[in-house]
Write an enzyme that holds these catalytic residues in place. Structure first.
Site, PDB file in Angstrom:
ATOM      1  N   TYR A 292     -81.007 -18.823 -83.230  1.00  0.00           N
ATOM      2  CA  TYR A 292     -79.984 -18.577 -82.217  1.00  0.00           C
ATOM      3  C   TYR A 292     -80.142 -17.191 -81.595  1.00  0.00           C
ATOM      4  CZ  TYR A 292     -77.708 -22.640 -84.364  1.00  0.00           C
ATOM      5  OH  TYR A 292     -77.420 -23.895 -84.866  1.00  0.00           O
TER       6      TYR A 292
ATOM      7  N   SER B  48     -73.009   3.510 -81.950  1.00  0.00           N
ATOM      8  CA  SER B  48     -74.056   3.853 -82.918  1.00  0.00           C
ATOM      9  C   SER B  48     -75.416   3.415 -82.383  1.00  0.00           C
ATOM     10  CB  SER B  48     -73.788   3.165 -84.271  1.00  0.00           C
ATOM     11  OG  SER B  48     -73.825   1.756 -84.125  1.00  0.00           O
TER      12      SER B  48
END
Length: 275
Positions: free
Chosen positions: A159, A16
């Site tokens: 992160y 996708s």
């Protein structure tokens, strides 16, 4: 002659979004393409779109694999070599800003490991597994990073931002190493792009629409005033993978963000409003 006739391309995370758009463009330009992702149903949808775009079945390789599993990486490489016999281009597109309900410094160490595994470690492992094959073909590597990895801070997702910053530096280091063997390594850093990315973070469709509308209409978010489309980034990836068009670009990252990274907090407000 199409731009990538005779070239074999691996595109991770191609079920996708940016990966799918990239696979379609490579196929239209004559490449043999390996598409891969974890979702077999989405990969099947991508397959149908690619075949409709003029790619022949024997020029398409489909691998359902998890990039955080070394055996999955091995299968991607092996099946590509078994079907096409070589690897000319590696596009490390797969990535995710994984959400678990926490933000900022409250994010867990477990989330840290998961985030780095998909956004950084998987790239490292894919490059190690394809290195010799790319040297044989004097090939190209294009990593898909993010403006989140640049100098401005996104405190809510430390992160993800740190993993992309690590990827940027790794791109430069690997580029310097591999160019001596004729392999070019570069990257693209997208800004906000209309993909399944926000949905993967847990936002429902109506919320995604509101976020996209707000950012596109707010010059402090996107000065160009347009939310990015997967094809915008895919075109940059093909440019970087095209030795004829970008031959002297080595170890660089092209930022494609509609101007987002140019805006600072001070510039976000009109001085007339301040006074």
């Amino acid at each position: 002659m199409k731009r990538f006739s005779g070239k074999t391309v691996i595109i991770t995370g191609s079920s996708s979004g940016i990966g799918r758009a990239t696979a379609i463009l490579f196929a239209k330009q004559g490449a043999q393409v390996t598409i891969t992702g974890r979702d077999a149903e989405k990969l099947e949808d991508t397959k149908k779109v690619i075949l409709k775009a003029a790619c022949k079945p024997h020029d398409l390789n489909i691998v359902v694999a998890n990039l955080t599993d070394p055996s999955g990486l091995d299968e991607i490489v092996k099946s590509t070599l078994d079907k096409f016999g070589k690897i000319d281009i590696l596009v490390n597109n797969a990535g995710a800003n994984i959400a678990d309900g926490t933000t900022n410094t409250d994010q867990s160490i477990e989330l840290y490991h998961r985030t780095f595994q998909i956004n950084f470690q998987a790239v490292v492992e894919m490059i190690k597994k394809t290195k010799n094959h790319l040297i044989n073909t004097k090939g190209e590597i294009v990593n898909v990073s993010s403006v989140a990895g640049d100098s401005q801070a996104l405190a809510a997702t430390p992160y993800y931002s740190s993993a992309k910053a690590a990827l940027n530096q790794y791109t430069r280091c690997v580029a310097l190493d591999l160019i001596q063997y004729g392999v070019r390594v570069n990257s693209v850093s997208p800004g906000v792009v209309s993909t399944g990315f926000l949905g993967a973070m847990g936002l429902p469709d109506d919320a995604k629409g509101k976020v996209e509308s707000f950012m596109a209409s707010n010059k402090n978010c996107i000065p160009e005033g347009v939310f990015g489309k997967p094809n915008d980034i895919a075109e940059v990836i093909l440019f970087l993978a095209d030795r004829k068009r970008s031959s002297y670009i080595v170890g660089q990252s092209i930022i494609a963000d509609g101007g987002t990274s140019l805006v600072t907090g001070m510039q976000a407000y009109d001085i007339q409003d301040m006074i």
